[in-house]
Design a protein around this motif. Structure first.
Motif, PDB file in Angstrom:
ATOM      1  N   UNK A 172       0.855  -1.196   0.000  1.00  0.00           N
ATOM      2  CA  UNK A 172       0.000   0.000   0.000  1.00  0.00           C
ATOM      3  C   UNK A 172       0.885   1.238   0.000  1.00  0.00           C
ATOM      4  N   UNK A 173       0.567   2.197  -0.856  1.00  0.00           N
ATOM      5  CA  UNK A 173       1.379   3.404  -0.977  1.00  0.00           C
ATOM      6  C   UNK A 173       1.126   4.398   0.143  1.00  0.00           C
ATOM      7  N   UNK A 174       1.787   5.548   0.037  1.00  0.00           N
ATOM      8  CA  UNK A 174       1.653   6.607   1.038  1.00  0.00           C
ATOM      9  C   UNK A 174       0.372   7.402   0.823  1.00  0.00           C
ATOM     10  N   UNK A 175      -0.206   7.893   1.929  1.00  0.00           N
ATOM     11  CA  UNK A 175      -1.280   8.868   1.844  1.00  0.00           C
ATOM     12  C   UNK A 175      -0.697  10.248   1.604  1.00  0.00           C
ATOM     13  N   UNK A 176      -1.544  11.209   1.297  1.00  0.00           N
ATOM     14  CA  UNK A 176      -1.083  12.558   0.974  1.00  0.00           C
ATOM     15  C   UNK A 176      -0.198  13.147   2.076  1.00  0.00           C
ATOM     16  N   UNK A 177      -0.605  13.003   3.335  1.00  0.00           N
ATOM     17  CA  UNK A 177       0.137  13.623   4.432  1.00  0.00           C
ATOM     18  C   UNK A 177       0.836  12.609   5.336  1.00  0.00           C
ATOM     19  N   UNK A 178       0.933  11.367   4.890  1.00  0.00           N
ATOM     20  CA  UNK A 178       1.530  10.334   5.748  1.00  0.00           C
ATOM     21  C   UNK A 178       2.986  10.633   6.080  1.00  0.00           C
ATOM     22  N   UNK A 179       3.747  11.069   5.082  1.00  0.00           N
ATOM     23  CA  UNK A 179       5.155  11.370   5.331  1.00  0.00           C
ATOM     24  C   UNK A 179       5.324  12.568   6.263  1.00  0.00           C
ATOM     25  N   UNK A 180       4.281  13.391   6.370  1.00  0.00           N
ATOM     26  CA  UNK A 180       4.327  14.541   7.259  1.00  0.00           C
ATOM     27  C   UNK A 180       4.408  14.161   8.727  1.00  0.00           C
ATOM     28  N   UNK A 181       4.079  12.910   9.042  1.00  0.00           N
ATOM     29  CA  UNK A 181       4.148  12.473  10.449  1.00  0.00           C
ATOM     30  C   UNK A 181       5.577  12.538  10.980  1.00  0.00           C
ATOM     31  N   UNK A 182       6.552  12.381  10.102  1.00  0.00           N
ATOM     32  CA  UNK A 182       7.952  12.597  10.500  1.00  0.00           C
ATOM     33  C   UNK A 182       8.491  13.877   9.861  1.00  0.00           C
ATOM     34  N   UNK A 183       7.992  14.196   8.643  1.00  0.00           N
ATOM     35  CA  UNK A 183       8.505  15.355   7.920  1.00  0.00           C
ATOM     36  C   UNK A 183       8.286  16.665   8.640  1.00  0.00           C
ATOM     37  N   UNK A 184       7.168  16.806   9.334  1.00  0.00           N
ATOM     38  CA  UNK A 184       6.867  18.062  10.031  1.00  0.00           C
ATOM     39  C   UNK A 184       7.883  18.336  11.133  1.00  0.00           C
ATOM     40  N   UNK A 185       8.339  17.277  11.816  1.00  0.00           N
ATOM     41  CA  UNK A 185       9.355  17.445  12.868  1.00  0.00           C
ATOM     42  C   UNK A 185      10.700  17.840  12.259  1.00  0.00           C
ATOM     43  N   UNK A 186      11.025  17.233  11.115  1.00  0.00           N
ATOM     44  CA  UNK A 186      12.277  17.581  10.431  1.00  0.00           C
ATOM     45  C   UNK A 186      12.219  19.019   9.934  1.00  0.00           C
ATOM     46  N   UNK A 187      11.080  19.408   9.351  1.00  0.00           N
ATOM     47  CA  UNK A 187      10.932  20.765   8.816  1.00  0.00           C
ATOM     48  C   UNK A 187      11.021  21.812   9.928  1.00  0.00           C
TER      49      UNK A 187
END
Length: 518
Positions: A172-187
């Motif tokens: 199953x691929x990624x959802x639109x904001x799934x990567x944001x669960x870690x990306x937001x902390x990095x950003x």
């Protein structure tokens, strides 16, 4: 035991990486050459070689190029950055605090390159007008777009490439904001780091060698123009003396800036390189003639050159963008599948619809749509799928994964996750983000299979590591653009970027296994 096919794949990969590092050809042609080599030795079938060209992720990237161009030509981005920039006396910290979070947010939904192409010259002119060094802002702008890109599925082409590979592998691929669960902390961490340290780590403004004193007597018709060489410039790797620039473009080269070095003397012996900034003496027709081409990535003449469009057009472009994002997000929900069975309401669907609407409403010139697509990136992505398949077919992915596991002994998947991050990030700094993802993905799949754990943490770490190109200007096109316009040295990127790479690594290795368990 190495088989003949493994040896061919290893040699092909070594040759590919070497050619990419030495910049012998455009990345797309290098990867295409390697796929043809694998085809000749039967490692890839014609069908496997061509599968990437019909991949939904690759086509989505192409559509997003056009959508980004539609938003750019609406003038919305130029208006946004002008409202963000403080007028009157301010400090580097206060100005960055206003612009960097917004730039990251915008780049989470638009291609990074047009964002930087529009913002960089405006920010440079603004900084000079209030007597602040532009060099304190341009690298942070590029980094902010990269940080924003890791927060959504469409933030960078790498995320869509990895998502396409995941779907091809049967997961199953990624959802639109799934990567944001870690990306937001990095950003957020990255923006705080830039706010606290960029002013100290980045150089003060460097004086331009060539000023407006050249041709003052003819200032009414000719003036200084800066042009950053793009991938389609026909003189790349040719000497200036062997390429008649005046005949081609009606402008005279006064200076070439590269890696913080200004070249004025003996220009005829210098070879053109992609990413070089040319300081030209040109008339008013130069930007209007070449500003809409892909020969130059960025043109600046100290005046407003952004598209002029009405307020209705700007709001319409932004409304389409919001509808696309909301539609793709809601389309993933289970009730939508029940409501509209047989229609896959994913990112591809809404990107395709948005592109067609933008073309028919003339947000970008439909007759020129091919000019706004970076074909080299698309060919690189398509060939990346084939190279990944060749690594699996030949057994190279399994043997490398086995070697990584043996080197790590019994440390477990957390250490292997860290090793995969370092490998992917090293490749993205030396070659390109999509090629790095192509090499890392089959390794991630083999590592997870041999360990008997979920592959999802490894897939996520590839997305983050392949995008985290901060230490060199060559890994990401936005870094190349700001290097030229800001006249940065290679070491400037290392000084400010390496700590950001380390911070991204630490956050990723700690948080990813907690959010996506093994």
């Amino acid at each position: 035991m190495l088989t003949f096919e493994m040896i061919i794949v290893f040699l092909g990969l070594i040759g590919m990486v070497t050619a990419l590092v030495l910049d012998k050809m455009r990345p797309g042609m290098i990867l295409f050459s390697v796929t043809v080599l694998f085809l000749c030795f039967g490692i890839l079938t014609p069908k496997e070689m061509l599968e990437g060209f019909s991949n939904k992720g690759m086509i989505t990237v192409a559509l997003l190029f056009l959508i980004s161009e539609g938003v750019r030509q609406s003038g919305a981005l130029g208006q946004l950055i002008k409202k963000l920039l403080p007028q009157g006396t301010t400090s580097v910290f206060k100005a960055q605090a206003r612009m960097l979070p917004v730039i990251s947010f915008v780049s989470a939904f638009l291609n990074n390159t047009p964002v930087v192409v529009i913002f960089a010259p405006i920010i440079k002119r603004w900084a000079e007008s209030i007597h602040l060094p532009a060099t304190k802002f341009l690298i942070p702008v590029s980094y902010a777009t990269i940080l924003g890109g890791v927060c959504t599925l469409i933030g960078t082409s790498t995320n869509l490439v990895v998502d396409g590979m995941i779907l091809d592998a049967g997961y199953k691929g990624f959802g639109m904001f799934e990567l944001g669960r870690v990306g937001i902390f990095i950003a957020l961490t990255g923006i705080v780091y830039l706010l606290l340290f960029s002013s100290r780590l980045l150089p003060d403004v460097r004086k331009d060698t060539v000023g407006d004193e050249h041709g003052e007597a003819d200032a009414s018709s000719f003036h200084r123009v800066e042009a950053v060489i793009g991938a389609r410039f026909p003189g790349i790797n040719k000497r200036v003396g062997d390429f008649n620039f005046v005949r081609h473009y009606g402008a005279e080269i006064r200076e070439i800036k590269r890696s913080g070095i200004s070249m004025v003397d003996n220009l005829s012996r210098v070879k053109f390189r992609e990413g070089d900034t040319l300081v030209l003496w040109a008339d008013d027709s130069f930007i209007s003639t070449w500003g809409d081409s892909s020969v130059f990535v960025l043109l600046a003449n100290g005046k407003d050159t952004e598209p002029k469009a009405g307020r209705k057009k700007r709001w319409f472009a932004l409304a389409l963008l919001v509808l696309m994002i909301v539609g793709a997000t809601v389309g993933e929900l289970p009730f939508m599948e029940e409501l509209l069975p047989g229609i896959d309401l994913d990112m591809f669907f809404f990107a395709a619809v948005t592109t067609v609407i933008m073309a028919w409403t003339k947000l970008f010139p439909a007759r020129k749509y091919t000019k706004y697509i970076s074909w080299d990136i698309l060919i690189t992505i398509a060939c990346a799928f084939a190279i990944s398949r060749a690594m699996v077919n030949s057994g190279v992915a399994d043997i490398i994964a086995h070697g990584i596991i043996d080197m790590s002994d019994d440390y477990g998947p957390h250490v292997l996750l860290a090793v995969l991050f370092i490998i992917t990030n090293l490749f993205t700094e030396l070659i390109t983000n999509n090629a790095a993802a192509a090499l890392a993905f089959p390794l991630a799949l083999s590592l997870s299979n041999q360990l008997g754990v979920s592959p999802m943490p490894f897939f996520v770490v590839i997305c983050i590591a392949a995008s985290a190109s901060f230490s060199t200007p060559i890994g990401y096109q936005t870094n190349l653009i700001v290097q030229g316009i800001g006249n940065y040295k290679f070491t400037d990127f290392v000084r400010i970027g390496l700590p950001l790479n380390v911070l991204t690594f630490i956050i990723s290795v700690i948080l990813i296994p907690l959010i996506w368990p093994f």
